[in-house]
Motif scaffolding. Sequence first.
Motif, PDB file in Angstrom:
ATOM      1  N   TYR A 271      58.807  62.608 -19.595  1.00  0.00           N
ATOM      2  CA  TYR A 271      59.666  62.354 -18.313  1.00  0.00           C
ATOM      3  C   TYR A 271      60.879  61.981 -18.333  1.00  0.00           C
ATOM      4  O   TYR A 271      61.935  62.238 -18.090  1.00  0.00           O
ATOM      5  N   TYR A 272      60.838  60.842 -19.444  1.00  0.00           N
ATOM      6  CA  TYR A 272      61.888  60.075 -19.826  1.00  0.00           C
ATOM      7  C   TYR A 272      63.092  61.194 -20.417  1.00  0.00           C
ATOM      8  O   TYR A 272      64.169  61.151 -20.189  1.00  0.00           O
TER       9      TYR A 272
ATOM     10  N   SER B 156      63.189  64.069 -20.311  1.00  0.00           N
ATOM     11  CA  SER B 156      63.442  65.315 -19.550  1.00  0.00           C
ATOM     12  C   SER B 156      64.393  64.940 -18.592  1.00  0.00           C
ATOM     13  O   SER B 156      65.438  65.571 -18.431  1.00  0.00           O
ATOM     14  N   TRP B 157      64.530  63.561 -18.048  1.00  0.00           N
ATOM     15  CA  TRP B 157      65.269  62.945 -17.116  1.00  0.00           C
ATOM     16  C   TRP B 157      66.601  62.954 -17.935  1.00  0.00           C
ATOM     17  O   TRP B 157      67.807  63.255 -17.376  1.00  0.00           O
ATOM     18  N   LEU B 158      66.650  62.669 -19.200  1.00  0.00           N
ATOM     19  CA  LEU B 158      67.976  62.571 -20.004  1.00  0.00           C
ATOM     20  C   LEU B 158      68.300  64.079 -20.344  1.00  0.00           C
ATOM     21  O   LEU B 158      69.226  64.125 -21.125  1.00  0.00           O
ATOM     22  N   GLU B 159      67.466  65.134 -20.068  1.00  0.00           N
ATOM     23  CA  GLU B 159      67.982  66.606 -20.461  1.00  0.00           C
ATOM     24  C   GLU B 159      67.788  66.710 -22.127  1.00  0.00           C
ATOM     25  O   GLU B 159      68.439  67.862 -22.302  1.00  0.00           O
TER      26      GLU B 159
ATOM     27  N   GLU C 144      62.602  70.019 -21.587  1.00  0.00           N
ATOM     28  CA  GLU C 144      62.423  70.367 -20.183  1.00  0.00           C
ATOM     29  C   GLU C 144      60.715  70.366 -20.006  1.00  0.00           C
ATOM     30  O   GLU C 144      60.021  70.996 -20.529  1.00  0.00           O
TER      31      GLU C 144
END
Length: 194
Positions: free
Chosen positions: A139-140, A142-145, A148
Amino acid sequence: MGERWMNDLLAAAFSFAACQLVMAFFKLTYDVGLIHIHLLRKLIHISLGLIVMLCWPMFRDLVLACLAYALTIAFVTVFYWRTPLAIAAICSLCAGDGMADIGGRGFGGSKLPYNKSKTYAGTIAMAIAAFLASLLYMYYFSWLEYIEASPNMVLGFFLVSVASALVESYPFPSVLDDNLTVPLASMLLATFLL
């Protein structure tokens, strides 16, 4: 076994203190203007590794385990930077393997039938810790892109975490440190699942 680890811990503390003392001396000479910043950097570069090597005879088991741990993390960082595979390998090695010992000692209980030095509690603790850490990093990142997040990735992390816990619990010969076997198994499985 405990005495050897204590010896290694004391040797590590001595090595660290020696390095800190030398760095403080070099910084003092820089602070009073006796040397330039470039010379300070090079003196530290030259001396620290040599000081640690000077202390090698004091160590026993800890050095090889630490080396395997550090090399594994360095390898994964260089070749699998910001990937799900890196998350799986490092979370299994760090969070998982660390919690295996804590869970096994803290809760004890029944020993594994194929390895009497490991417990069900430790193996379960490892799988849970590796999985939860993997999810947090998924999730971390993913949050930073960087990646995915997906339900398939969650399943992949779960399977890798369980497999790495089983590998950690297996009684490999002492030459195969779990700081190598756990991330290798994680990377191999993650290659197909993540």
